[in-house]
Design a protein around this motif. Structure first.
Motif, PDB file in Angstrom:
ATOM      1  N   ASP A  96       0.801  -1.225   0.000  1.00  0.00           N
ATOM      2  CA  ASP A  96       0.000   0.000   0.000  1.00  0.00           C
ATOM      3  C   ASP A  96       0.834   1.275   0.000  1.00  0.00           C
ATOM      4  N   SER A  97       2.152   1.137  -0.119  1.00  0.00           N
ATOM      5  CA  SER A  97       3.014   2.322  -0.177  1.00  0.00           C
ATOM      6  C   SER A  97       3.333   2.724  -1.614  1.00  0.00           C
ATOM      7  N   MET A  98       2.797   1.977  -2.567  1.00  0.00           N
ATOM      8  CA  MET A  98       3.093   2.208  -3.984  1.00  0.00           C
ATOM      9  C   MET A  98       1.956   2.931  -4.684  1.00  0.00           C
ATOM     10  N   THR A  99       2.224   3.401  -5.901  1.00  0.00           N
ATOM     11  CA  THR A  99       1.141   3.903  -6.749  1.00  0.00           C
ATOM     12  C   THR A  99       0.286   2.720  -7.201  1.00  0.00           C
ATOM     13  N   ALA A 100      -0.883   3.004  -7.745  1.00  0.00           N
ATOM     14  CA  ALA A 100      -1.767   1.932  -8.208  1.00  0.00           C
ATOM     15  C   ALA A 100      -1.077   1.068  -9.264  1.00  0.00           C
TER      16      ALA A 100
ATOM     17  N   GLU B 290       2.205   0.646  -9.789  1.00  0.00           N
ATOM     18  CA  GLU B 290       3.289  -0.117  -9.165  1.00  0.00           C
ATOM     19  C   GLU B 290       2.739  -1.262  -8.313  1.00  0.00           C
ATOM     20  N   ALA B 291       1.650  -0.988  -7.588  1.00  0.00           N
ATOM     21  CA  ALA B 291       1.056  -2.018  -6.727  1.00  0.00           C
ATOM     22  C   ALA B 291       0.518  -3.179  -7.552  1.00  0.00           C
ATOM     23  N   ALA B 292      -0.073  -2.882  -8.722  1.00  0.00           N
ATOM     24  CA  ALA B 292      -0.582  -3.941  -9.601  1.00  0.00           C
ATOM     25  C   ALA B 292       0.566  -4.801 -10.131  1.00  0.00           C
TER      26      ALA B 292
ATOM     27  N   ARG C  70      -7.401   1.658  -7.701  1.00  0.00           N
ATOM     28  CA  ARG C  70      -7.588   0.256  -7.327  1.00  0.00           C
ATOM     29  C   ARG C  70      -6.703  -0.642  -8.172  1.00  0.00           C
ATOM     30  N   ILE C  71      -6.472  -1.836  -7.659  1.00  0.00           N
ATOM     31  CA  ILE C  71      -5.893  -2.900  -8.479  1.00  0.00           C
ATOM     32  C   ILE C  71      -6.964  -3.984  -8.609  1.00  0.00           C
TER      33      ILE C  71
END
Length: 266
Positions: free
Chosen positions: A116-120, A122-124, A194-195
């Protein structure tokens, strides 16, 4: 149960008299799949969504399930997640942790939430990398007919607009075929970032269950399940069609109130 039967090309439909009956049936269904998967593969890889779904899974925290399920073999994933802090009220992880995961003996390292520290975006990408590593070690299965992961069970809710996971009507992500996990920054309902699993991943699962309650979703249920003809709107939920897996709809009577019962063969 008010009705249980098969609907042409749309999977099995189970209509329940009450939310309590639905919750019991859902717990039995998950327990059966867990037992079968652990027996066959040694693990049970399950992906969750948010909304009211976790609340309807609450009976898994009670006897007999809390004692009889092989919780140490469970691996938890999310079919979609809001890109917010894990402590945020909108977090699907927080919802599942508070309502289920903290109440049963699941191994913490088996719970795979997003970074949850990443952009959407990056998180995906990061979440897809995690899943790819677990496919390599066969914690998550692999589809026989595509390169997609094959989860033992993907549990989905559905919105009044017919969206599932974070796949919203008329959104470009509905056409994504290459990525396993993608992202959006313009969700039609907040929070915007969201991812989400893509449709190929959802449709590669061994089992998919769509759990829907309430009369506000009755029209979307009708459009998703009934044979409504080519000119009608086709919500994202109608695109959930497992290629080799099994699809089950868990509905309460209000959500099923606009279904054409004649299309369901008991």
């Amino acid at each position: 149960m008010a009705l249980s039967g098969a609907c042409k090309n749309r999977g099995e439909v189970r209509i329940h008299e009450s939310l309590d009956e639905l919750s019991t049936d859902l717990a039995d269904y998950i327990a059966e799949l867990s037992e079968a998967s652990v027996k066959e593969r040694g693990v049970f890889a399950i992906a969750l969504s948010g909304g009211s779904l976790v609340g309807l899974m609450r009976k898994l925290c009670d006897a007999p399930y809390n004692k009889t399920l092989d919780w140490a073999k469970w691996y938890i994933f999310w079919a979609d997640e809001r890109v917010v802090a894990k402590t945020h009220a909108d977090s699907n992880y927080k919802l599942a942790k508070d309502g289920l995961l903290s109440k049963v003996p699941i191994i913490p390292s088996h719970v795979h939430s997003i970074n949850d520290s990443m952009t959407a975006e990056e998180a995906a990408d990061d979440y897809e990398f995690v899943i790819r590593q677990l496919v390599k070690t066969r914690v998550v299965g692999v589809s026989e007919i595509s390169d997609c992961p094959k989860f033992d069970l993907i549990l989905l809710g559905m919105g009044p607009d017919g969206h599932v996971a974070s796949l919203f009507p008329n959104h470009s992500v509905l056409n994504e075929r290459d990525e396993w996990v993608t992202f959006i920054t313009d969700s039609s309902k907040p929070p915007p970032e969201r991812i989400t699993f893509t449709l190929p991943v959802i449709n590669s699962a061994s089992n998919v269950a769509v759990v829907v309650t309430g009369d506000s979703k009755a029209e979307a249920v009708h459009l998703a399940i009934d044979d409504v003809g080519p000119d009608s709107l086709s919500p994202p939920a109608r695109m959930v069609q497992p290629m080799k897996g099994k699809l089950v709809w868990f509905l309460d009577k209000p959500a099923a109130s606009k279904l054409d019962r004649s299309q369901i063969s008991e």
